[in-house]
Enzyme design. Structure first.
Site, PDB file in Angstrom:
ATOM      1  N   HIS A  17      44.662  42.284  34.681  1.00 11.40           N
ATOM      2  CA  HIS A  17      43.374  40.947  34.631  1.00 11.40           C
ATOM      3  C   HIS A  17      42.005  42.332  34.975  1.00 11.40           C
ATOM      4  O   HIS A  17      42.214  43.505  35.591  1.00 11.40           O
ATOM      5  CB  HIS A  17      43.608  40.236  35.347  1.00 11.40           C
ATOM      6  CG  HIS A  17      43.772  39.981  36.915  1.00 11.40           C
ATOM      7  ND1 HIS A  17      42.917  41.347  37.678  1.00 11.40           N
ATOM      8  CD2 HIS A  17      44.682  39.946  37.970  1.00 11.40           C
ATOM      9  CE1 HIS A  17      43.528  40.881  38.659  1.00 11.40           C
ATOM     10  NE2 HIS A  17      45.048  40.136  38.718  1.00 11.40           N
ATOM     11  N   HIS A  20      42.679  44.364  38.220  1.00  8.35           N
ATOM     12  CA  HIS A  20      43.378  45.799  37.916  1.00  8.35           C
ATOM     13  C   HIS A  20      42.926  46.673  37.193  1.00  8.35           C
ATOM     14  O   HIS A  20      42.342  47.977  37.339  1.00  8.35           O
ATOM     15  CB  HIS A  20      45.022  45.709  37.037  1.00  8.35           C
ATOM     16  CG  HIS A  20      45.431  44.213  37.859  1.00  8.35           C
ATOM     17  ND1 HIS A  20      45.681  43.390  37.306  1.00  8.35           N
ATOM     18  CD2 HIS A  20      46.163  43.970  39.104  1.00  8.35           C
ATOM     19  CE1 HIS A  20      46.219  42.198  38.149  1.00  8.35           C
ATOM     20  NE2 HIS A  20      46.795  43.405  38.475  1.00  8.35           N
ATOM     21  N   CYS A 127      58.143  36.537  52.302  1.00  7.43           N
ATOM     22  CA  CYS A 127      56.946  36.118  51.069  1.00  7.43           C
ATOM     23  C   CYS A 127      57.022  36.793  49.411  1.00  7.43           C
ATOM     24  O   CYS A 127      57.174  38.208  49.895  1.00  7.43           O
ATOM     25  CB  CYS A 127      55.581  36.326  51.331  1.00  7.43           C
ATOM     26  SG  CYS A 127      54.624  35.246  50.004  1.00  7.43           S
ATOM     27  N   CYS A 130      54.132  38.293  48.019  1.00  8.69           N
ATOM     28  CA  CYS A 130      53.218  39.751  48.334  1.00  8.69           C
ATOM     29  C   CYS A 130      54.463  40.738  48.558  1.00  8.69           C
ATOM     30  O   CYS A 130      54.327  41.944  48.814  1.00  8.69           O
ATOM     31  CB  CYS A 130      53.133  39.638  49.918  1.00  8.69           C
ATOM     32  SG  CYS A 130      52.142  37.899  50.306  1.00  8.69           S
ATOM     33  N   CYS A 145      52.450  30.719  53.346  1.00  6.60           N
ATOM     34  CA  CYS A 145      51.581  32.092  53.269  1.00  6.60           C
ATOM     35  C   CYS A 145      50.634  32.092  52.350  1.00  6.60           C
ATOM     36  O   CYS A 145      50.046  31.326  51.747  1.00  6.60           O
ATOM     37  CB  CYS A 145      52.986  33.418  52.029  1.00  6.60           C
ATOM     38  SG  CYS A 145      51.223  34.479  51.094  1.00  6.60           S
ATOM     39  N   HIS A 148      49.409  33.173  49.035  1.00 10.68           N
ATOM     40  CA  HIS A 148      50.356  32.929  47.999  1.00 10.68           C
ATOM     41  C   HIS A 148      49.999  30.757  47.741  1.00 10.68           C
ATOM     42  O   HIS A 148      50.969  30.293  47.365  1.00 10.68           O
ATOM     43  CB  HIS A 148      51.738  33.285  48.004  1.00 10.68           C
ATOM     44  CG  HIS A 148      51.444  34.834  47.039  1.00 10.68           C
ATOM     45  ND1 HIS A 148      51.122  35.743  48.438  1.00 10.68           N
ATOM     46  CD2 HIS A 148      50.947  35.121  46.136  1.00 10.68           C
ATOM     47  CE1 HIS A 148      51.468  36.793  47.410  1.00 10.68           C
ATOM     48  NE2 HIS A 148      50.963  36.492  46.421  1.00 10.68           N
ATOM     49  N   LYS A 289      37.784  33.380  43.672  1.00  8.48           N
ATOM     50  CA  LYS A 289      38.646  33.840  44.130  1.00  8.48           C
ATOM     51  C   LYS A 289      39.702  33.851  42.138  1.00  8.48           C
ATOM     52  O   LYS A 289      39.457  32.548  42.144  1.00  8.48           O
ATOM     53  CB  LYS A 289      39.950  33.481  44.516  1.00  8.48           C
ATOM     54  CG  LYS A 289      41.177  34.524  45.091  1.00  8.48           C
ATOM     55  CD  LYS A 289      42.266  34.424  46.312  1.00  8.48           C
ATOM     56  CE  LYS A 289      43.177  35.094  46.267  1.00  8.48           C
ATOM     57  NZ  LYS A 289      44.698  34.620  47.128  1.00  8.48           N
ATOM     58  N   LYS A 292      45.158  32.083  38.471  1.00  6.07           N
ATOM     59  CA  LYS A 292      45.727  31.059  37.443  1.00  6.07           C
ATOM     60  C   LYS A 292      44.774  29.861  37.516  1.00  6.07           C
ATOM     61  O   LYS A 292      44.495  29.154  36.478  1.00  6.07           O
ATOM     62  CB  LYS A 292      46.765  31.691  37.051  1.00  6.07           C
ATOM     63  CG  LYS A 292      47.238  32.554  36.645  1.00  6.07           C
ATOM     64  CD  LYS A 292      48.743  31.887  35.945  1.00  6.07           C
ATOM     65  CE  LYS A 292      48.757  33.057  34.553  1.00  6.07           C
ATOM     66  NZ  LYS A 292      50.527  33.931  33.922  1.00  6.07           N
TER      67      LYS A 292
END
Ligand code: ME8
Length: 473
Positions: A17, A20, A127, A130, A145, A148, A289, A292
């Site tokens: 995305h 990155h 996790c 992570c 977490c 996540h 943020k 998805k």
């Protein structure tokens, strides 16, 4: 001098995305800048993918694909995405490659031989999202977490540990000696206070894990994915000359791995630590943020197909200063394309070249050069200190300055009454276009050759072109 630049190697349980792409385009831009200064052979830009992760195993299982097939497919997607986005990397590393496994084994054996790895019992929280061990104090109010939003796994097993606790003092000394070990200042201070708070030994292997690189001295254990991933920077580094001036680009989420664990591993193995590390910020999309579940994940290919690679690069890199956090919005991006690229740079080049054809029959007026040097020097200084957004600002200030000159002098009117005076204006404008092209070699690499063509040879300008065509709403 040689320079070695890296990006994080990304997890490939999903497609890239623009987060990155942001890091990779920034690293690519800095690499291009140094290539222009030092020559192609003296700069090496490495990127790649992090494959030995439980996340990839889970993603392959979900699709019912064999892991090797899945990795091959996803690694190709990542590599081709960067190629399609105009990222000019020198090497693309995959952590399942034999050259990486070899380097991991060499370095782990050195750390083991130095007495910094020992067997023990691990009991705690992990996790997979992570790929990281968590403490109870890291969890949110629901015991999840925080990144996540799922409960971590409870793990109790025999592990090998890395004696990280031993490196508190050497790391503090290293930071003292090398102010560039982590920039910007804010991130450096965070890491320093983390190290000063004391370091725990960390588990670096998983017993009976199905996937990953086995430990060289105990094949029943697979190496913890971060402990293998960081080593990619050595596996992919072409020589010690490059390593001496290595610079890792990374996001602010992974500074502890890069600036605590990684230098400690290198000190233990007797290898010099990276010369520079730079942690950039994160952006939100329209204030949220990117995720998805919010359905707001933007693909770099989507932007590049519609607006072109140079717009993708500059649109992302100009949104906020490199190192800070910021926001990205599609509306702001479209506006940037229309006003700054099409209306600003594109229009300027087109108008000036068309006017020179019309009034001077394409012949170049004589050039004056002094002012350009100053602009380019400032531009260079900013890129040397990785202030990418400020460097982009100099570019657009130069565009605006040239457009103002054009509008205030109106050479199309002047030429009819005083051609020599108009010729002087054209000389000044051409000078500005030349300096812009020279900055564009770094900032707008796909537009640069088109600008060069328009600027022609010593005697004549080339044919006018539309640099940034209009796009549909
Ligand atoms: O952490 N804004 O990989 P990863 C800006 N495999 N940058 C963003 C971003 C956002 N919203 N989202 C992601 C890993 N990034 C490990 C790295 S290196 C030895 C191993 C960028 O796929 C940012 O650079 O989770 C961040 O550090 C990186 O993606 C994390 O990529």
């Amino acid at each position: 001098m040689k320079k070695f630049f890296t990006t994080p190697i990304f997890y490939i349980n999903d497609v890239p995305h623009i987060g990155h792409a942001y890091c990779t385009l920034a690293a690519d831009t800095i690499a291009r800048f140094w290539r222009k200064k030092l020559g192609r052979e003296n700069v090496f830009f490495l990127t790649g993918v992090d494959e030995n992760s439980q996340k990839t195993v889970d993603a392959a299982e979900k699709l019912g694909e064999p892991i090797e097939k899945y990795l091959q497919k996803m690694a190709t997607i990542w590599r081709e995405t960067w190629e399609k986005c105009g990222i000019d990397f020198d090497d693309f590393i995959r952590t399942t490659e034999p050259r990486h496994v070899r380097t991991v084994h060499e370095i782990l054996q050195k750390i083991y031989d130095a007495g910094d790895i020992f067997p023990g019992e691990y009991s705690g929280l992990y996790c997979t999202g992570c790929e990281s061990f968590l403490k109870k104090s890291d969890l949110d109010e629901h015991g999840n977490c925080p990144a996540h939003k799922v409960p971590p796994q409870k793990i109790q097993e025999k592990n090998y540990f890395f004696r990280l606790s031993k490196f508190q003092k050497p790391l503090l000394e290293l930071f003292e000696k090398n102010p560039k070990l982590l920039e910007p200042e804010k991130r450096r201070n965070e890491i320093l206070s983390f190290i000063r708070g004391g370091l725990d030994d960390i588990s670096i292997s998983r017993e009976n894990a199905e996937f990953g690189i086995p430990l060289p001295w105990d094949e029943s254990h697979k190496i913890y994915v971060w402990f293998d991933a960081l080593i990619n920077y050595r596996s992919g580094c072409p020589s010690e000359d490059f390593w001496k001036n290595s610079c890792h680009f990374l996001g602010k989420d992974i500074t502890r791995f890069h600036c605590v664990i990684w230098p400690a591993m290198l000190i233990s193995a007797g290898i010099s630590t990276p010369a520079e590390e730079f942690a950039h910020g994160f952006f939100t999309v329209d204030g949220e943020k990117m995720s998805k579940s919010l359905d707001n994940v933007i693909s770099p290919l989507e932007l590049s197909q519609k607006f072109g690679n140079d717009a993708l690069r500059l649109g992302l890199l100009s949104a906020f200063e490199f190192g800070n956090d910021g926001d990205f919005s599609f509306a702001q991006f479209e506006n940037f394309y229309r006003t700054k690229l099409a209306g600003g740079v594109g229009n300027l080049f087109n108008r000036v070249i068309v006017l020179i054809h019309k009034f001077l029959a394409g012949k170049k007026p004589e050039n004056l050069n002094a002012e350009n040097d100053e602009i380019f020097k400032n531009f260079e200084k900013l890129l040397e200190t990785k202030k990418i957004r400020s460097a982009i600002e100099i570019f657009f200030e130069t565009v605006d300055g040239a457009n103002e000159l054009l509008n205030s002098t109106e050479p199309w009117k002047l030429a009819k009454v005083d051609l020599p005076a108009a010729e002087k204006v054209f000389a000044k404008l051409l000078q500005k276009l030349e300096i812009l092209a020279s900055m564009a070699e770094v900032l707008l690499p796909e537009t640069f050759p088109k600008m060069q063509k328009m600027l022609g040879d010593e005697k004549k300008v080339g044919a006018p072109e539309i640099l940034f065509p209009p796009v549909e709403k």
